[in-house]
Design a protein around this motif. Structure first.
Motif, mmCIF file in Angstrom:
data_model
loop_
_atom_site.group_PDB
_atom_site.id
_atom_site.type_symbol
_atom_site.label_atom_id
_atom_site.label_comp_id
_atom_site.label_asym_id
_atom_site.label_seq_id
_atom_site.Cartn_x
_atom_site.Cartn_y
_atom_site.Cartn_z
ATOM 1 N N ASN A 113 -5.710 -5.051 -2.144
ATOM 2 C CA ASN A 113 -5.356 -5.379 -3.519
ATOM 3 C C ASN A 113 -3.919 -5.906 -3.537
ATOM 4 O O ASN A 113 -3.304 -6.102 -2.491
ATOM 5 C CB ASN A 113 -5.479 -4.132 -4.400
ATOM 6 C CG ASN A 113 -6.853 -3.511 -4.320
ATOM 7 O OD1 ASN A 113 -7.839 -4.120 -4.683
ATOM 8 N ND2 ASN A 113 -6.921 -2.287 -3.810
ATOM 9 N N GLU A 122 -4.833 -1.037 -8.039
ATOM 10 C CA GLU A 122 -5.942 -0.088 -7.933
ATOM 11 C C GLU A 122 -5.415 1.287 -7.554
ATOM 12 O O GLU A 122 -4.583 1.425 -6.660
ATOM 13 C CB GLU A 122 -6.992 -0.536 -6.919
ATOM 14 C CG GLU A 122 -8.189 0.417 -6.884
ATOM 15 C CD GLU A 122 -9.424 -0.157 -6.213
ATOM 16 O OE1 GLU A 122 -10.472 0.525 -6.240
ATOM 17 O OE2 GLU A 122 -9.351 -1.273 -5.672
ATOM 18 N N TRP A 123 -5.954 2.295 -8.266
ATOM 19 C CA TRP A 123 -5.602 3.697 -8.035
ATOM 20 C C TRP A 123 -6.770 4.397 -7.371
ATOM 21 O O TRP A 123 -7.893 4.381 -7.886
ATOM 22 C CB TRP A 123 -5.299 4.401 -9.355
ATOM 23 C CG TRP A 123 -4.031 3.981 -10.020
ATOM 24 C CD1 TRP A 123 -2.837 4.636 -10.016
ATOM 25 C CD2 TRP A 123 -3.831 2.808 -10.831
ATOM 26 N NE1 TRP A 123 -1.898 3.944 -10.752
ATOM 27 C CE2 TRP A 123 -2.481 2.813 -11.269
ATOM 28 C CE3 TRP A 123 -4.643 1.738 -11.233
ATOM 29 C CZ2 TRP A 123 -1.938 1.816 -12.075
ATOM 30 C CZ3 TRP A 123 -4.109 0.742 -12.028
ATOM 31 C CH2 TRP A 123 -2.772 0.786 -12.440
ATOM 32 N N PHE A 159 -2.876 5.096 -3.131
ATOM 33 C CA PHE A 159 -3.802 6.042 -2.509
ATOM 34 C C PHE A 159 -3.220 7.451 -2.620
ATOM 35 O O PHE A 159 -2.297 7.821 -1.893
ATOM 36 C CB PHE A 159 -4.013 5.691 -1.031
ATOM 37 C CG PHE A 159 -4.846 4.469 -0.786
ATOM 38 C CD1 PHE A 159 -6.227 4.558 -0.711
ATOM 39 C CD2 PHE A 159 -4.252 3.227 -0.625
ATOM 40 C CE1 PHE A 159 -7.003 3.431 -0.478
ATOM 41 C CE2 PHE A 159 -5.009 2.091 -0.385
ATOM 42 C CZ PHE A 159 -6.395 2.191 -0.319
ATOM 43 N N ASP A 166 -8.386 -6.941 -6.614
ATOM 44 C CA ASP A 166 -7.795 -6.316 -7.795
ATOM 45 C C ASP A 166 -6.272 -6.465 -7.782
ATOM 46 O O ASP A 166 -5.638 -6.467 -6.728
ATOM 47 C CB ASP A 166 -8.148 -4.832 -7.841
ATOM 48 C CG ASP A 166 -9.651 -4.602 -7.851
ATOM 49 O OD1 ASP A 166 -10.373 -5.406 -8.459
ATOM 50 O OD2 ASP A 166 -10.099 -3.629 -7.229
ATOM 51 N N TRP A 174 -9.449 1.761 -11.244
ATOM 52 C CA TRP A 174 -9.172 3.127 -10.788
ATOM 53 C C TRP A 174 -10.452 3.815 -10.336
ATOM 54 O O TRP A 174 -11.548 3.512 -10.800
ATOM 55 C CB TRP A 174 -8.434 3.958 -11.825
ATOM 56 C CG TRP A 174 -9.193 4.385 -13.053
ATOM 57 C CD1 TRP A 174 -10.187 5.329 -13.144
ATOM 58 C CD2 TRP A 174 -8.992 3.909 -14.392
ATOM 59 N NE1 TRP A 174 -10.612 5.476 -14.438
ATOM 60 C CE2 TRP A 174 -9.885 4.616 -15.238
ATOM 61 C CE3 TRP A 174 -8.126 2.976 -14.970
ATOM 62 C CZ2 TRP A 174 -9.953 4.392 -16.609
ATOM 63 C CZ3 TRP A 174 -8.196 2.762 -16.332
ATOM 64 C CH2 TRP A 174 -9.107 3.466 -17.146
ATOM 65 N N SER A 213 -1.768 -1.067 -4.073
ATOM 66 C CA SER A 213 -2.779 -0.015 -3.967
ATOM 67 C C SER A 213 -2.101 1.343 -3.947
ATOM 68 O O SER A 213 -1.177 1.568 -3.160
ATOM 69 C CB SER A 213 -3.605 -0.194 -2.696
ATOM 70 O OG SER A 213 -4.259 -1.448 -2.667
ATOM 71 N N VAL A 249 0.850 -1.192 0.000
ATOM 72 C CA VAL A 249 0.000 0.000 0.000
ATOM 73 C C VAL A 249 0.885 1.242 0.000
ATOM 74 O O VAL A 249 1.784 1.362 0.827
ATOM 75 C CB VAL A 249 -0.918 0.024 1.234
ATOM 76 C CG1 VAL A 249 -1.723 1.318 1.296
ATOM 77 C CG2 VAL A 249 -1.843 -1.193 1.252
#
Length: 394
Positions: A185, A212-213, A190, A209, A239, A188, A132
């Motif tokens: 995910n 992921e954005w 963030f 996923d 996204w 990730s 993350v």
């Protein structure tokens, strides 16, 4: 005589000091400012609060969450393996994951011949939490927000912010699930800023996923997602919350009944929230199946107000190539929502559109243009040459 003896003892002391230093452990040797964090190979967990920690070689056992805090840095040298130990599904407080907080840095220094591997003892999807990153770039969920699985703050106004550099990394078996609606995910992003480097990363067998954005501006090149196991994955790429970065050379494949190749959102609560998701992608190959446990075997699903431009795309094996939903996204079709030079292989329906009103089917054929010899990620629907050597299971 006294001077000679003194000199001899002095030299002996220097030699002993040198010997002692050279024989000491280098597991926590740092190239930057010294960190108080103590690295234990069989028990890697905790918070790196300041300075730089370097993982030099071999395998480290991840036994809990590892947080890289503001001003701290985690450097991982080529060939290092980080292996998450097994945790019971009902021990949510003990889930293993690695997270970089705002102001923290990660430097993954893998190479094509010696990638960094983040994996787990339990070799099945959902075994651990993955990686993350939390940055200071803009999002459309508010000025800042809390990451859903680490509770770290993300977002802000610094679109050029850097969370570090990641090159040649393989993330295996991530996707730990807190609940049916809250899962990690593989990787990730963030609110991650454009100063961050993301290049040559694979997510292998994730239960959620792959990438992921959540807003942000970070660019990402040479990404691979592969889901072939019986345990279902979700989307290969995803996204939301106003991501406005660039993507280049993405290869995704699923052979199970997971969901979409790309799930693209702006903001589900406010479809016009700004910044509006508007990535630019090129050289994309997405391979899927015509079945999905949720009935959504779509190559690319575009909804809730997202924009986006895709070029040189190969879609193979999907029930639906492009699925556009909601009035806001449909209004962008042909202008700010566009896919050029697309090759369809064994795709049932090339594109369909659904307005916000129930049953509101609409024509979205202006979304795409076709090109019979589109190369996608580099080799059409085949595995691209740039993925050779450092990836797994393709």
């Amino acid at each position: 005589m006294k001077k000679t003896i003194s000199t001899i003892f002095g030299l002996a002391a220097i030699s002993l000091a040198t010997l002692t230093t050279s024989c000491s452990s280098d597991d926590n040797k740092t190239e930057g400012p010294k960190s108080d964090f103590v690295v234990v190979r069989e028990n890697l967990q905790g918070e790196i609060k300041s300075g730089e920690v370097i993982l030099e070689s071999g395998t480290y056992k991840l036994t809990g969450k590892l947080i890289v805090s503001n001003t701290a840095k985690l450097t991982i040298k080529p060939g290092v393996t980080i292996q998450a130990t097994t945790v019971a599904k009902d021990k949510l407080e003990e889930v293993r994951y690695i997270a970089v907080a705002q102001g923290g840095q990660i430097d993954v220094q893998g190479t094509a011949s010696s990638p960094v591997i983040m994996t787990s003892e339990l070799q099945e999807p959902g075994a651990w939490g993955g990686l993350v990153l939390c940055g200071k770039a803009r999002i459309n969920k508010g000025t800042t927000a809390q990451a859903e699985v680490s509770n770290l703050t993300y977002g802000g106004t610094e679109d050029g912010d850097s969370s570090g550099s990641i090159k040649y990394l393989r993330i295996e078996y991530p996707g730990f699930s807190y609940s049916n609606t809250k899962e990690f995910n593989g990787l990730s992003f963030f609110g991650v800023g454009k100063g961050t480097t993301i290049d040559y990363v694979q997510v292998y067998e994730s239960s959620d996923d792959g990438f992921e954005w959540f807003g942000g501006t970070v660019d990402a090149k040479h990404l691979v997602v592969s889901n072939k196991g019986d345990l279902l994955g979700d989307d290969l790429f995803d996204w939301t919350e106003g991501w406005i970065g660039n993507g280049e050379n993405w290869y995704g494949i699923k052979t199970n009944a997971g969901n979409r190749g790309i799930e693209a959102d702006n903001n589900s609560d406010n479809h016009k929230a700004t910044p509006i998701s508007f990535p630019n992608l090129k050289n994309i190959t997405l391979i899927g199946t015509t079945t999905s446990i949720q009935g959504e075997a779509q190559g690319v699903k575009l909804r809730v107000g997202t924009k986006g431009k895709l070029d040189n795309v190969v879609l193979k094996g999907w029930a639906t190539g492009f699925d556009v939903q909601h009035d806001e996204s449909i209004s962008y079709v042909g202008t700010d929502l566009l896919a050029t030079n697309v090759k369809f292989e064994d795709v049932g329906v090339k594109a369909k559109g659904t307005a916000t009103a129930v049953g509101g089917s609409t024509d979205v054929t202006k979304l795409f243009t076709e090109k019979a010899d589109a190369t996608g990620a580099g080799n059409g629907s085949g595995v691209p040459n740039w993925a050779a050597g450092w990836t797994k299971g393709l």
